[in-house]
Design an enzyme around this catalytic site. Structure first.
Site, PDB file in Angstrom:
ATOM      1  N   GLU A  45       0.694  -0.962   0.139  1.00 11.11           N
ATOM      2  CA  GLU A  45      -0.179  -0.453  -0.208  1.00 11.11           C
ATOM      3  C   GLU A  45       0.896   1.270  -0.117  1.00 11.11           C
ATOM      4  OE1 GLU A  45      -3.606   0.036   2.365  1.00 11.11           O
ATOM      5  OE2 GLU A  45      -3.815  -2.163   1.972  1.00 11.11           O
TER       6      GLU A  45
HETATM    7  C1  LIG Z   1       1.663  -9.964   0.270  1.00 11.78           C
HETATM    8  C2  LIG Z   1       0.998  -9.028  -0.967  1.00 11.78           C
HETATM    9  C3  LIG Z   1       0.345  -8.297  -1.175  1.00 11.78           C
HETATM   10  C4  LIG Z   1      -0.186  -7.182  -2.240  1.00 11.78           C
HETATM   11  N1  LIG Z   1      -1.780  -7.290  -1.945  1.00 11.78           N
HETATM   12  C5  LIG Z   1      -2.241  -6.211  -3.051  1.00 11.78           C
HETATM   13  C6  LIG Z   1      -3.072  -5.912  -3.432  1.00 11.78           C
HETATM   14  O1  LIG Z   1      -4.170  -6.615  -3.076  1.00 11.78           O
HETATM   15  N2  LIG Z   1      -3.423  -5.030  -4.447  1.00 11.78           N
HETATM   16  C7  LIG Z   1      -2.449  -4.418  -5.552  1.00 11.78           C
HETATM   17  O2  LIG Z   1      -2.874  -3.585  -6.564  1.00 11.78           O
HETATM   18  N3  LIG Z   1      -1.114  -4.517  -5.021  1.00 11.78           N
HETATM   19  C8  LIG Z   1      -0.758  -5.389  -3.668  1.00 11.78           C
HETATM   20  N4  LIG Z   1       0.215  -5.825  -3.286  1.00 11.78           N
HETATM   21  C9  LIG Z   1       1.280  -4.852  -4.174  1.00 11.78           C
HETATM   22  C10 LIG Z   1       1.835  -3.686  -2.731  1.00 11.78           C
HETATM   23  O3  LIG Z   1       1.400  -2.621  -2.840  1.00 11.78           O
HETATM   24  C11 LIG Z   1       3.144  -3.895  -4.372  1.00 11.78           C
HETATM   25  O4  LIG Z   1       4.847  -4.498  -3.746  1.00 11.78           O
HETATM   26  C12 LIG Z   1       4.070  -2.295  -3.555  1.00 11.78           C
HETATM   27  O5  LIG Z   1       3.126  -1.205  -4.043  1.00 11.78           O
HETATM   28  C13 LIG Z   1       5.887  -2.510  -4.108  1.00 11.78           C
HETATM   29  O6  LIG Z   1       5.346  -2.120  -6.053  1.00 11.78           O
HETATM   30  P1  LIG Z   1       6.837  -3.196  -5.771  1.00 11.78           P
HETATM   31  O7  LIG Z   1       6.893  -4.762  -5.197  1.00 11.78           O
HETATM   32  O8  LIG Z   1       6.414  -3.540  -7.601  1.00 11.78           O
HETATM   33  O9  LIG Z   1       8.156  -2.532  -5.859  1.00 11.78           O
HETATM   34  P2  LIG Z   1       8.797  -1.239  -6.760  1.00 11.78           P
HETATM   35  O10 LIG Z   1       7.736  -0.409  -7.564  1.00 11.78           O
HETATM   36  O11 LIG Z   1       9.480  -2.410  -7.668  1.00 11.78           O
HETATM   37  O12 LIG Z   1       9.719  -0.947  -5.468  1.00 11.78           O
HETATM   38  C14 LIG Z   1      10.153  -1.803  -5.016  1.00 11.78           C
HETATM   39  C15 LIG Z   1      11.495  -0.802  -3.716  1.00 11.78           C
HETATM   40  O13 LIG Z   1      12.265   0.042  -4.130  1.00 11.78           O
HETATM   41  C16 LIG Z   1      12.340   1.722  -3.495  1.00 11.78           C
HETATM   42  N5  LIG Z   1      11.632   2.421  -4.756  1.00 11.78           N
HETATM   43  C17 LIG Z   1      10.549   2.398  -5.632  1.00 11.78           C
HETATM   44  N6  LIG Z   1      10.218   3.841  -5.231  1.00 11.78           N
HETATM   45  C18 LIG Z   1      10.758   4.462  -5.257  1.00 11.78           C
HETATM   46  C19 LIG Z   1      10.841   6.029  -4.931  1.00 11.78           C
HETATM   47  N7  LIG Z   1      10.401   6.747  -5.804  1.00 11.78           N
HETATM   48  N8  LIG Z   1      11.759   6.157  -4.022  1.00 11.78           N
HETATM   49  C20 LIG Z   1      12.425   5.849  -3.451  1.00 11.78           C
HETATM   50  N9  LIG Z   1      12.748   4.120  -3.425  1.00 11.78           N
HETATM   51  C21 LIG Z   1      11.977   3.909  -4.298  1.00 11.78           C
HETATM   52  C22 LIG Z   1      11.587   1.160  -2.384  1.00 11.78           C
HETATM   53  O14 LIG Z   1      12.552   0.328  -1.560  1.00 11.78           O
HETATM   54  C23 LIG Z   1      10.677  -0.467  -2.857  1.00 11.78           C
HETATM   55  O15 LIG Z   1      10.152  -1.301  -1.517  1.00 11.78           O
HETATM   56  C24 LIG Z   1       0.653  -6.426  -2.860  1.00 11.78           C
HETATM   57  C25 LIG Z   1       2.251  -7.385  -2.170  1.00 11.78           C
HETATM   58  C26 LIG Z   1       2.218  -7.952  -1.514  1.00 11.78           C
HETATM   59  C27 LIG Z   1       3.769  -8.733  -1.318  1.00 11.78           C
END
Ligand SMILES: Cc1cc2nc3c(=O)[nH]c(=O)nc-3n(C[C@H](O)[C@H](O)[C@H](O)COP(=O)(O)OP(=O)(O)OC[C@H]3O[C@@H](n4cnc5c(N)ncnc54)[C@H](O)[C@@H]3O)c2cc1C
Length: 601
Positions: free
Chosen positions: A419
């Protein structure tokens, strides 16, 4: 020359980003919220003092619901089994529906309990105290899964979908994330093209990491729709059901480290025809819909983390009072006391912050994005530390699966990522907060470069605002005289914070948009200012209540007192770090490790 072209390109992209953010966040004139007020050197007391209370009639209803919920959870909820079997049993889901948890805030006319966000947070705290899988499941269904329907649905849509969703007969999910759209949610690629007669939209694309994806009967899905009369696209929210031809579950339950009871899945939509009646909210405003939904999710996130932190405190205290080493119980060692006191102080603050943030929603503040972002970052970081501390107090025994601590540790790790990752939200807090004073400085600066009669008027007003905030220490109107010293310190820190924000805006101007280390300190100070305010407000209310009840006990509250002292010290540290830091060396080291020696950022 090359540098200039690069700069111009960045400028165009930046303008696009700013335009998008403006459209999303600042729909029109709104009352000044508490967090945004802090950035302008104001203490907007009305939103935070006195500490909000649930009205008596509602409290009776809440007490009844909590009693019913506790009885059910005591009897049916087995968090260890849910983790082991990686599934929340159907009878638990049915029971949650029966006791009203799956539709707590839905209006009674659609079968819900009509609870306020504050009351709902008490319910989520109770679940978060016991089982993170179950609290995330409830959040996915109720806080975000059916939220867009509750907030943006028409009466017909609500009548059609809500009754079965609020009693648990059907489940909801919220599907935003895709491979290319994680933190960068606006980059989602799923397309929704209108049919020729305009009666349907045809959806194509894939979603991943979606909680409840394979068990949901109704999914709120974000997809891109063409903007009529242009070659642009915008995001729109759709209600999609898995019985629609072309809906395909790619993976029902992705094996994972924590919150193993939740079903996190992937799905594809291949030429799925969705009736236009299933659009939620205005066409092309799906990103706004999604962010508003997530505001609610972040509030209940705070409640769940508060519950889990209270469990940490209970577990850590039990162990510290019983385990003996060196002929003493662990709780006699100062380094163990330090951990227990910190968990107690943080849990007190987390509850106060959750209550006040939820009350902002209930009281109709239009823009509470900064407060919900603060709540999410603050409570998830504090919970992580609390679990780590409790883990340490348990020593080797924490490592084994017969105790709940290792499960709690695994479960809590997603909180800092889901989130909105805490990094993205930290940056968001600083940038959205600084926008108000930043615009005032821009007004002054633009007028200095290009004087005009209208410009001078506006610049004068902006200058007076900035000057007023710079010379006036805000008053913190607590009712209890014994909190006067804390209130004065808080007022001075808000004043210092405002000066620091002004100084950063003047010193760095637009490049501050990319200076995340500066943003982190500004956001850190803002988070602690909000946290301290919530603690002070809660403590003040407790003292006033004791006074009204004729309670003559001493007015001490160790947890609140300790929290305020530590929080004020952190704020001073963040402000000092703006002047005295190793940012240049840090960036240079990272660039060299990343192989980006020539990078200017
Ligand atoms: C168990 C689980 C349940 C989930 N449930 C849902 C759901 O119900 N619905 C839904 O839509 N999504 C869901 N998600 C998705 C979740 O919201 C995303 O995993 C989250 O938004 C991060 O996106 P990403 O995993 O692609 O990480 P990325 O976007 O690849 O980011 C990885 C890391 O990079 C860093 N980062 C990224 N951008 C920046 C920035 N601008 N500045 C500094 N650092 C940055 C942060 O440290 C981040 O943690 C779920 C994820 C998990 C693991």
């Amino acid at each position: 020359m090359f540098g200039r072209i690069r700069f111009m390109k960045i400028d165009v992209e930046r303008q696009k980003e700013i335009q998008q953010a403006e459209e999303l966040l600042f729909a029109g004139p709104q009352a000044l919220g508490f967090a945004k007020g802090l950035f302008q050197g104001h203490f907007v007391a009305d939103w935070v003092l006195p500490y909000p209370r649930i009205p008596a009639a509602q409290q009776t209803e809440l007490d009844h619901s909590l009693a019913e919920l506790r009885e059910f959870l005591d009897e049916k909820l087995d968090p260890a089994a849910i983790d082991r079997q990686a599934e929340i049993p159907r009878d638990v889901i049915d029971g949650l529906g029966r006791v009203g948890v799956l539709g707590m805030t839905a209006p009674a006319e659609y079968g819900g309990r009509g609870f306020t966000q504050m009351a709902n947070c008490k319910v989520l705290e109770e679940i978060g105290r016991r089982c993170a899988s179950t609290s995330v499941f409830v959040n996915a269904h109720h806080s975000i899964g059916i939220r867009a329907l509750l907030l943006f649905g028409t009466h017909e849509q609500k009548q059609k979908w809500l009754p079965k969703l609020v009693n648990g007969e059907q489940l909801g999910a919220f599907a935003l994330t895709e491979r290319e759209a994680g933190s960068d949610a606006a980059n989602l690629q799923m397309m929704a093209r209108p049919t020729e007669d305009g009666s349907h939209f045809v959806l194509n694309g894939e979603k991943r990491y979606i909680t409840n994806a394979a068990i949901a009967h109704v999914l709120t899905v974000m997809a891109r729709t063409p903007v009529p009369g242009s070659n642009k696209t915008a995001i729109t929210a759709f209600l999609v059901t898995p019985d629609m031809p072309g809906f395909e579950i790619l993976e029902a339950c992705m094996p994972k480290m924590g919150i193993r009871g939740t079903a996190t899945g992937r799905f594809a939509l291949r030429d799925v025809k969705v009736p236009k009646e299933n659009i939620l909210g205005p066409m092309g405003k799906g990103l706004k819909v999604a962010l508003t939904v997530l505001d609610f999710g972040r509030t209940t996130f705070g409640a769940c983390c508060t519950g889990a932190a209270k469990t940490c405190l209970r577990l850590a205290t039990e162990h510290a009072n019983t385990r003996k080493q060196f002929n003493k119980t662990l709780g006699e060692f100062h380094l163990v006391k330090k951990k227990i006191a910190r968990i107690a102080a943080d849990a007190y603050a987390m509850e106060a912050m959750t209550t006040i943030t939820a009350s902002l929603i209930d009281r109709g503040l239009e823009d509470y994005m900064v407060e919900t972002a603060i709540l999410k970052v603050f409570t998830t970081e504090r919970l992580w530390e609390a679990i780590n501390d409790a883990f340490q107090i348990y020593g080797g025994s924490a490592y084994f699966v017969d105790l709940p601590v290792e499960r709690m540790l695994r479960d809590a790790r997603i909180n800092q990522i889901g989130e909105g990752s805490n990094e993205v939200l930290t940056s968001f807090i600083a940038l959205v907060g600084m926008r108000g004073p930043g615009m005032e400085f821009k007004e002054i600066y633009d007028t200095m470069l290009k004087p005009s009669r209208a410009g001078i008027g506006k610049a004068w007003t902006a200058g007076m605002h900035r000057l007023g905030a710079a010379v006036r220490i805000p008053d913190i109107p607590v009712a209890s005289a014994e909190l006067g010293s804390f209130a004065n310190q808080l007022g001075r820190l808000i004043w210092r914070f405002n000066l620091a924000v002004n100084r950063a805006l003047i010193a760095y101007r637009e490049p501050i948009l990319d200076m995340q280390l500066v943003q982190e300190r500004i956001a850190g100070a803002a988070m602690d200012l909000f946290a301290s305010t919530c603690v002070l407000s809660r403590w003040d209310a407790e003292l006033q209540l004791a006074r009204r009840n004729g309670d003559s006990r001493p007015s001490t509250n160790g947890a609140a007192d300790l929290f305020l002292r530590q929080s004020f010290r952190r704020i001073r540290g963040f402000l000092a770090g703006l002047k005295n830091n190793d940012d240049k060396e840090l960036i240079a080291t990272a660039n060299s490790v990343l192989g980006k020696e020539n990078s200017t950022g």
